[in-house]
Motif scaffolding. Structure first.
Motif, PDB file in Angstrom:
ATOM      1  N   ASN A 246       0.849  -1.186   0.000  1.00 22.10           N
ATOM      2  CA  ASN A 246       0.000   0.000   0.000  1.00 22.10           C
ATOM      3  C   ASN A 246       0.891   1.245   0.000  1.00 22.10           C
ATOM      4  N   LEU A 247       0.755   2.043  -1.061  1.00 21.72           N
ATOM      5  CA  LEU A 247       1.607   3.238  -1.195  1.00 21.72           C
ATOM      6  C   LEU A 247       1.315   4.279  -0.118  1.00 21.72           C
ATOM      7  N   ASP A 248       0.145   4.177   0.525  1.00 20.37           N
ATOM      8  CA  ASP A 248      -0.188   5.143   1.573  1.00 20.37           C
ATOM      9  C   ASP A 248       0.411   4.739   2.915  1.00 20.37           C
ATOM     10  N   ASP A 249       1.057   3.584   2.977  1.00 24.33           N
ATOM     11  CA  ASP A 249       1.650   3.118   4.225  1.00 24.33           C
ATOM     12  C   ASP A 249       2.974   3.869   4.461  1.00 24.33           C
ATOM     13  N   GLU A 250       2.934   4.777   5.452  1.00 22.65           N
ATOM     14  CA  GLU A 250       4.085   5.671   5.684  1.00 22.65           C
ATOM     15  C   GLU A 250       5.366   4.915   6.008  1.00 22.65           C
ATOM     16  N   SER A 251       5.218   3.694   6.554  1.00 19.71           N
ATOM     17  CA  SER A 251       6.436   2.958   6.956  1.00 19.71           C
ATOM     18  C   SER A 251       7.305   2.614   5.736  1.00 19.71           C
ATOM     19  N   ASN A 252       6.714   2.589   4.538  1.00 24.04           N
ATOM     20  CA  ASN A 252       7.533   2.359   3.327  1.00 24.04           C
ATOM     21  C   ASN A 252       8.608   3.423   3.200  1.00 24.04           C
ATOM     22  N   TYR A 253       8.255   4.644   3.646  1.00 20.44           N
ATOM     23  CA  TYR A 253       9.153   5.769   3.400  1.00 20.44           C
ATOM     24  C   TYR A 253      10.098   6.020   4.573  1.00 20.44           C
ATOM     25  N   GLU A 254      10.167   5.004   5.461  1.00 26.48           N
ATOM     26  CA  GLU A 254      11.182   5.061   6.509  1.00 26.48           C
ATOM     27  C   GLU A 254      12.317   4.091   6.176  1.00 26.48           C
ATOM     28  N   LEU A 255      12.179   3.369   5.089  1.00 21.97           N
ATOM     29  CA  LEU A 255      13.161   2.338   4.711  1.00 21.97           C
ATOM     30  C   LEU A 255      14.370   2.973   4.026  1.00 21.97           C
ATOM     31  N   PRO A 256      15.486   2.236   3.954  1.00 19.61           N
ATOM     32  CA  PRO A 256      16.589   2.717   3.101  1.00 19.61           C
ATOM     33  C   PRO A 256      16.171   2.645   1.626  1.00 19.61           C
ATOM     34  N   GLU A 257      16.964   3.235   0.751  1.00 21.48           N
ATOM     35  CA  GLU A 257      16.613   3.179  -0.678  1.00 21.48           C
ATOM     36  C   GLU A 257      17.491   2.169  -1.405  1.00 21.48           C
ATOM     37  N   CYS A 258      17.011   1.686  -2.533  1.00 22.62           N
ATOM     38  CA  CYS A 258      17.872   0.865  -3.389  1.00 22.62           C
ATOM     39  C   CYS A 258      17.441   1.036  -4.841  1.00 22.62           C
ATOM     40  N   SER A 259      18.282   0.602  -5.743  1.00 22.85           N
ATOM     41  CA  SER A 259      17.923   0.639  -7.162  1.00 22.85           C
ATOM     42  C   SER A 259      18.575  -0.532  -7.881  1.00 22.85           C
ATOM     43  N   TYR A 260      17.773  -1.190  -8.697  1.00 23.11           N
ATOM     44  CA  TYR A 260      18.299  -2.272  -9.534  1.00 23.11           C
ATOM     45  C   TYR A 260      18.268  -1.861 -11.006  1.00 23.11           C
ATOM     46  N   ALA A 261      18.172  -0.531 -11.215  1.00 24.64           N
ATOM     47  CA  ALA A 261      18.022  -0.038 -12.597  1.00 24.64           C
ATOM     48  C   ALA A 261      19.149  -0.535 -13.501  1.00 24.64           C
ATOM     49  N   ASP A 262      20.352  -0.688 -12.935  1.00 25.08           N
ATOM     50  CA  ASP A 262      21.479  -1.092 -13.785  1.00 25.08           C
ATOM     51  C   ASP A 262      21.431  -2.563 -14.187  1.00 25.08           C
ATOM     52  N   THR A 263      20.523  -3.332 -13.580  1.00 18.90           N
ATOM     53  CA  THR A 263      20.437  -4.751 -13.954  1.00 18.90           C
ATOM     54  C   THR A 263      19.452  -4.946 -15.121  1.00 18.90           C
ATOM     55  N   VAL A 264      18.742  -3.874 -15.464  1.00 14.06           N
ATOM     56  CA  VAL A 264      17.720  -3.994 -16.513  1.00 14.06           C
ATOM     57  C   VAL A 264      18.363  -3.831 -17.881  1.00 14.06           C
ATOM     58  N   ARG A 265      17.971  -4.704 -18.819  1.00 18.19           N
ATOM     59  CA  ARG A 265      18.534  -4.591 -20.177  1.00 18.19           C
ATOM     60  C   ARG A 265      17.538  -3.905 -21.110  1.00 18.19           C
ATOM     61  N   PRO A 266      18.047  -3.298 -22.164  1.00 20.14           N
ATOM     62  CA  PRO A 266      17.150  -2.571 -23.075  1.00 20.14           C
ATOM     63  C   PRO A 266      16.031  -3.432 -23.656  1.00 20.14           C
ATOM     64  N   ASN A 267      16.257  -4.751 -23.759  1.00 19.87           N
ATOM     65  CA  ASN A 267      15.204  -5.600 -24.317  1.00 19.87           C
ATOM     66  C   ASN A 267      14.250  -6.142 -23.268  1.00 19.87           C
ATOM     67  N   ASP A 268      14.450  -5.742 -22.009  1.00 18.82           N
ATOM     68  CA  ASP A 268      13.503  -6.175 -20.975  1.00 18.82           C
ATOM     69  C   ASP A 268      12.190  -5.409 -21.124  1.00 18.82           C
ATOM     70  N   LEU A 269      11.140  -6.021 -20.567  1.00 20.37           N
ATOM     71  CA  LEU A 269       9.831  -5.359 -20.648  1.00 20.37           C
ATOM     72  C   LEU A 269       9.796  -4.138 -19.758  1.00 20.37           C
ATOM     73  N   MET A 270       9.118  -3.096 -20.231  1.00 19.15           N
ATOM     74  CA  MET A 270       8.943  -1.921 -19.371  1.00 19.15           C
ATOM     75  C   MET A 270       7.509  -1.857 -18.850  1.00 19.15           C
ATOM     76  N   TYR A 271       6.562  -2.193 -19.715  1.00 18.42           N
ATOM     77  CA  TYR A 271       5.164  -2.208 -19.249  1.00 18.42           C
ATOM     78  C   TYR A 271       4.339  -3.174 -20.098  1.00 18.42           C
ATOM     79  N   ILE A 272       3.181  -3.508 -19.517  1.00 23.05           N
ATOM     80  CA  ILE A 272       2.179  -4.285 -20.279  1.00 23.05           C
ATOM     81  C   ILE A 272       0.887  -3.484 -20.213  1.00 23.05           C
ATOM     82  N   ILE A 273       0.357  -3.143 -21.355  1.00 24.88           N
ATOM     83  CA  ILE A 273      -0.904  -2.393 -21.369  1.00 24.88           C
ATOM     84  C   ILE A 273      -1.955  -3.255 -22.055  1.00 24.88           C
TER      85      ILE A 273
END
Ligand code: AMP
Length: 526
Positions: free
Chosen positions: A147-174
């Motif tokens: 739940n994005l409204d759960d404030e405890s999410n925003y007390e966590l440390p941050e991370c990013s796995y953006a560099d593991t994503v390849r250009p041919n990976d899916l970005m979205y499904i519509i």
């Protein structure tokens, strides 16, 4: 066709499709956003009502959400469903999913429960992200929900796995309407979006002075440039209050308050907007608007003339007609409308970068002036339809006589004009648009046929070009007492509101053509 003619045609298409241009093909949208956030951390990024986020704040909150996903053990590189209203949280949610290295699957909280259930079971997301006001709609989902409204999410440390994503990976499904009774998921890859946005920025550059209005529902792919273009260029996005997209006054106020420079309209809404602003002089309130992009339906000379009189010639606002299907990443052609009023046609224009357009007849390229099926090739082509290899193979084909270039068959009629632009000439099948929303009439027909005592059904769009197009269902039934209200109630459990027919006609027989098919033309005259 003799050899000389063939060579002429080949050279015409070669000229049209001379679109090769470099783009950051080794990068993903999230990497480009993170690089921008590093460059301009304190610049304003997102506005929603009185709330705002800078690039640094957005990057942090999205990173914390990615960490929450990591803590929950959600599969990386998977599909994550998201059901939110337009808000700051929508942006945090989508960017958090991308930071986690996953692809996002947007689902509208306005959809009926059975449509939601179908999309969830078809796409099998590894996790769902919602808000307090939407999360109950996915209560049947038995995997992780955040739940994005759960404030405890925003007390966590941050991370990013953006560099593991390849250009041919899916970005979205519509998901878009499907003719066999259920919606179909179009899978779009990262590099296709990078190319599409890179082209837009090259042709219509925006900077930190610009603000894009985000008003398209995130289940339609026009939202993709509204959601990401600003974030890789240092500009801002203003999230329009949910529901306000239908009210010209709400849009005008937002443009004035947040100094919107870039906005999108489907032509039918654009027409209502222009009719609204012609009653009073709103041009001063819309002074900041630099560019209006239209797409989704045919833009007509009437729209362009009205626009020129009310905005173009007064404020210098530009108008561009974009064309494209979800299956080719938002838009594949563009036409910048002229300021003069001598326009008799609004073409869909020429291909964007790294894109080729073909007009095909019986397996051959057609000459200028000849009407045929519009086919698209290039880096914008989607990976295909999720879980539908047969349909994918039917629509994504080698349509150019074994030259090895994959094309997407749009089902649109078009012709190449002698000035090198492409003219859109309507649909070849039973796909229609209402206020820019894509509808396969077959999807509605299939659902109506599931209803008791209905043996056959034809749905038609009446007055398609008017302000008030009407969906009319002709139903073959043995039950002359069939309760239309009950049928409507049944349909509402599967179909979004815009797909529910306005009129129902109960019939004992359908008119038949000479070759034994239902005579649709005769039917709609009844
Ligand atoms: P969608 O996948 O919802 O974007 O719908 C794609 C379809 O919308 C196309 O195949 C066309 O039939 C129609 N369409 C999109 N843009 C335009 C445009 N500028 N002019 C005419 N039709 C358009």
């Amino acid at each position: 066709m003799n050899i000389c003619e063939k060579q002429d045609i080949d050279s015409i298409y070669k000229k049209l499709n001379d679109t090769t241009h470099s783009y950051p093909k080794d990068k993903t949208i999230c990497q480009l956003f993170e690089a921008q956030a590093e460059k301009t951390p304190d610049a304003k990024a997102v506005i929603f009502g009185e709330e705002e986020l800078t690039y640094r704040e957005l990057n942090k909150k999205a990173g914390q959400l990615a960490y929450a996903l990591h803590l929950s053990g959600v599969e990386k590189n998977g599909i994550i469903g998201i059901m939110v209203e337009r808000s700051l949280e929508m942006i945090i949610g989508i960017y958090g999913i991308l930071k986690y290295g996953a692809s996002y699957l947007p689902i509208s909280p306005e959809y009926p429960q059975k449509r939601i259930d179908y999309i969830v079971s078809d796409s099998n997301p590894s996790c769902f992200i919602g808000q307090s006001k939407t999360i109950h709609r996915i209560s049947g989902f038995d995997k992780i929900c955040i739940n994005l409204d759960d404030e405890s999410n925003y007390e966590l440390p941050e991370c990013s796995y953006a560099d593991t994503v390849r250009p041919n990976d899916l970005m979205y499904i519509i998901y878009t309407s499907g003719s066999t009774g259920n919606p179909k998921g179009v899978m779009v890859e990262q590099h296709s979006v990078v190319n599409r946005l890179n082209w837009m920025q090259k042709r219509y550059p925006i900077t930190h002075y610009d603000t894009i209005l985000q008003k398209t529902s995130f289940v339609f792919d026009v939202s993709v440039w509204e959601l990401f273009w600003w974030s890789i260029t240092g500009a801002k996005v203003s999230m329009l209050k949910p529901g306000f997209e239908r009210f010209p006054q709400g849009i005008i106020e937002e443009v004035e308050k947040n100094k919107i420079t870039i906005i999108h309209f489907v032509p039918s809404m654009f027409n209502s907007f222009l009719n609204y602003i012609c009653n009073e002089d709103y041009s001063t309130k819309l002074l900041t608007l630099k560019h209006i992009f239209c797409s989704g339906e045919a833009l007509t000379p009437i729209h362009v003339k009205k626009f020129n009189t009310l905005l173009g010639q007064i404020n210098g606002t530009r108008l561009t007609n974009l064309y494209g299907p979800t299956e080719a990443t938002v838009d594949v052609t563009y036409y910048d409308c002229p300021f003069d009023d001598e326009i008799s046609k609004v073409p869909i224009g020429k291909p964007i970068d790294n894109t080729a357009m073909y007009i095909l007849g019986e397996a051959c390229l057609l000459s200028p002036g000849e009407k045929g099926e519009l086919c698209i090739a290039g880096v914008g082509l989607a990976r295909g339809y999720l879980n539908q290899p047969e349909l994918t193979n039917e629509k994504f084909v080698d349509g150019l006589g074994g030259r090895g270039e994959m094309v997407y068959r749009t089902g649109d009629y078009a012709c190449l004009m002698h000035d090198g632009n492409i003219d859109y000439l309507g649909r070849m099948d039973n796909q229609v648009k209402i206020r820019g929303l894509r509808i396969e009439l077959g999807e509605i027909e299939a659902k109506i046929c599931e209803y008791e005592s209905v043996s056959q059904c034809i749905v038609a769009l009446i007055n398609a070009d008017s302000i008030n197009p009407v969906l009319k269902a002709y139903i073959l039934t043995t039950d002359s007492e069939l309760a239309v209200q009950k049928l409507k109630k049944f349909l509402r459990t599967y179909l979004p509101d815009y797909m529910i027919p306005n009129d129902f006609v109960l019939m004992k027989d359908f008119p038949i053509t000479m070759n034994g098919k239902v005579d649709r033309k005769a039917l709609v005259l009844l």
